[in-house]
Design an enzyme around this catalytic site. Structure first.
Site, PDB file in Angstrom:
ATOM      1  CE  LYS A 108      -4.175  -1.971   2.010  1.00  0.00           C
ATOM      2  NZ  LYS A 108      -3.700  -3.280   2.545  1.00  0.00           N
TER       3      LYS A 108
HETATM    4  O1  S5P Z   1      -9.577  -2.442   1.814  1.00  0.00           O
HETATM    5  C1  S5P Z   1      -8.797  -3.350   2.112  1.00  0.00           C
HETATM    6  C2  S5P Z   1      -7.639  -3.582   1.351  1.00  0.00           C
HETATM    7  C3  S5P Z   1      -6.835  -4.667   1.688  1.00  0.00           C
HETATM    8  S1  S5P Z   1      -5.551  -5.059   0.632  1.00  0.00           S
HETATM    9  N1  S5P Z   1      -9.070  -4.192   3.149  1.00  0.00           N
HETATM   10  C4  S5P Z   1      -8.262  -5.241   3.474  1.00  0.00           C
HETATM   11  O2  S5P Z   1      -8.625  -5.981   4.385  1.00  0.00           O
HETATM   12  N2  S5P Z   1      -7.101  -5.466   2.767  1.00  0.00           N
HETATM   13  C5  S5P Z   1      -6.168  -6.561   3.141  1.00  0.00           C
HETATM   14  O3  S5P Z   1      -6.821  -7.815   2.958  1.00  0.00           O
HETATM   15  C6  S5P Z   1      -5.711  -6.532   4.582  1.00  0.00           C
HETATM   16  O4  S5P Z   1      -4.505  -5.821   4.719  1.00  0.00           O
HETATM   17  C7  S5P Z   1      -5.537  -8.002   4.928  1.00  0.00           C
HETATM   18  O5  S5P Z   1      -4.243  -8.431   4.597  1.00  0.00           O
HETATM   19  C8  S5P Z   1      -6.505  -8.721   4.021  1.00  0.00           C
HETATM   20  C9  S5P Z   1      -7.793  -9.135   4.689  1.00  0.00           C
HETATM   21  O6  S5P Z   1      -7.562 -10.072   5.691  1.00  0.00           O
HETATM   22  P1  S5P Z   1      -8.741 -10.762   6.549  1.00  0.00           P
HETATM   23  O7  S5P Z   1      -8.024 -11.547   7.587  1.00  0.00           O
HETATM   24  O8  S5P Z   1      -9.590  -9.677   7.135  1.00  0.00           O
HETATM   25  O9  S5P Z   1      -9.487 -11.656   5.577  1.00  0.00           O
END
Ligand code: S5P
Length: 491
Positions: A318
């Site tokens: 990011k």
């Molecule tokens: O808007 C966003 C963008 C990203 S890249 N929201 C997110 O959650 N992410 C990423 O996606 C976040 O940094 C994490 O690595 C992943 C989601 O992880 P989870 O454990 O919540 O499924």
């Protein structure tokens, strides 16, 4: 004198496609319907060689057709530089039409020296209904100037020639849309299905000069190019970046649209996870700065696992700084991200310079062909500050301008973020159990993000990481995301 040779026309057609002067996808048009093809000849001012060829060919056309006139006038604004070059090459004086009369002084609509009864040739870039040509003709005529002919670069074949003919103006185009489609198809740049989809749309959208459709209502217009309806195989051919083509093809052949967010803090745990889940994913997403025992050996091993299981590595860095800083953060420091991550993520907050900064972090053009960026246009975090305008501007950075070939897609939450099918929508916040975590992460089901939100790839982190059996969980997420995709494109 330049003549219009077939080879030259073909080469120009390919070049215009290459520089994104036109592309295929699902584009909102002025007339209120979505078009599968979009022309933006404004970009040619950035390519002097293309400007030169286009204007040479326009002049050759004028000579071939023996179109003599006392003046030449471009339809504002895109055609103005072209008209200027035609005027210089032909030594024909130019007239400039103002779009709005000045509120003070002369209040003239037409600038330049002329007399009533003078003749004037119109120069235009792209014609759809012909209404822009007719607006210019109307202002010239109101000064007593006679207009009988217009030379144009592209005729979209939607009724423009007939509409201007009704007002006594003959239209002569360098290219028709059919010619461009056939040339690209013959040269292997687009598929037969693209040619057919565009032809079907054009046949159904013959336009009157007032913007209404001849014999049809907007609802019945075929829209075979809606991004979410196309298969990954077809979209691979529409992609502008070589890496994006590779990712689409990987997804289609491996039958997976699952990206695993490997948010673990020990290098061995990440490698173990990658080994177990590798067969089910198209991409492994890392946050390298949360790994406590990072080493070069970790990267070497990760690359080996990626090769073995055929997935790409996305470092979710990011980036969000000025171009100069980003280029260093990308290529240098202890992580040297550019040397191993196929893809990275970046915020669009700094504007276009973010993409230029990343490109500058790579050593050469060849390296650029193997790298790409996903731009964040929305976030899954509750209460985030992104609004509609920010989303729209992010879409522009992703799809327009000379750096679009480095953009692989957009990280967002809804299909309205962008229309171009050559880009990939990456959507995080995916979990079988919907809800919000205690830090504001919002989750939707795999089916919801793919079918309702337009996700091409779903990012799953804790949905898999916290499962008793990560391998089984990855298989389940892969199956559900893939089934949702198959259902989406089959409708
Ligand atoms: O808007 C966003 C963008 C990203 S890249 N929201 C997110 O959650 N992410 C990423 O996606 C976040 O940094 C994490 O690595 C992943 C989601 O992880 P989870 O454990 O919540 O499924």
């Amino acid at each position: 004198m330049v003549t219009k040779s077939e080879d030259q026309m073909k080469a120009l057609a390919l070049k215009l496609f290459e520089i994104n002067a036109f592309k295929f996808g699902d584009f909102k048009m002025k007339v209120g319907v979505n078009s599968p093809v979009y022309f933006d000849l404004r970009v040619i001012v950035s390519y002097p060689d293309v400007m030169q060829t286009v204007s040479d060919l326009l002049v050759a056309q004028i000579k071939e057709l023996k179109l003599s006139s006392k003046h030449v006038c471009g339809v504002p604004y895109t055609a103005l530089p072209l008209a200027t070059i035609v005027s210089l090459q032909q030594q024909t004086p130019m007239l400039v039409r103002r779009k709005e009369a000045k509120a003070y002084g002369t209040k003239k609509l037409i600038e330049g020296i002329f007399q009533a009864g003078d003749t004037c040739l119109i120069v235009e870039d792209v014609v759809t209904s012909g209404s822009s040509i007719l607006e210019t003709v109307r202002d010239l005529q109101s000064e007593g100037i006679v207009v009988t002919d217009a030379v144009v670069v592209v005729d979209r074949e939607q009724g423009g020639a007939a509409n201007v003919a009704k007002h006594g103006v003959r239209m002569h185009s360098l290219f028709t849309l059919s010619y461009l489609l056939n040339t690209l198809h013959e040269e292997g740049r687009i598929e037969r299905s693209t040619v057919d989809a565009v032809a079907k749309y054009i046949a159904a959208t013959q336009i009157n000069t007032d913007g209404s459709f001849i014999g049809g209502d907007k609802a019945s217009i075929p829209n075979d190019f809606s991004r979410t309806k196309l298969t990954y195989e077809i979209r691979a051919n529409l992609a502008k970046s070589p890496l994006t083509k590779r990712l689409f093809t990987l997804m289609a052949t491996k039958k997976t649209n699952l990206c695993l967010a490997a948010d673990l803090s020990k290098a061995d745990d990440v490698l173990d996870l990658a080994n177990k889940c590798g067969p089910y994913i198209c991409m492994l997403k890392t946050h390298v700065d949360i790994i406590e025992d990072f080493s070069e050996a970790f990267i070497t091993n990760l690359k080996t696992v990626a090769k073995k299981h055929n997935f790409l590595i996305l470092e979710d860095r990011k980036f969000a700084d000025i171009g100069n800083t980003v280029s260093q953060q990308y290529g240098k420091g202890m992580y040297k991200i550019a040397s191993w991550a196929n893809l990275v993520t970046a915020h669009t907050l700094p504007g276009r310079s973010i993409v230029q900064g990343l490109k500058a972090g790579l050593s050469n053009d060849n390296a650029r062909k193997e790298r790409g960026v996903f731009l964040l246009a929305e976030m899954s975090a509750k209460g985030n500050l992104i609004d509609e305008k920010y989303k729209e501007s992010s879409n522009k950075i992703a799809t327009e301008g000379g750096d679009a070939d480095f953009v692989s897609g957009v990280v967002c939450q809804s299909s309205t973020c962008f229309g171009f099918p050559g880009l990939i929508q990456l959507t995080p916040g995916v979990k079988i159990d919907e809800g919000v975590d205690n830090l504001g992460q919002q989750y939707q089901t795999p089916e919801h993000v793919v079918k309702e939100r337009g996700a091409d790839i779903g990012i799953v982190g804790r949905g898999i990481l916290q499962a008793a059996n990560v391998e089984k969980a990855a298989a389940t997420y892969r199956d559900r995301l893939w089934a949702a995709y198959l259902e989406r494109v089959s409708k």
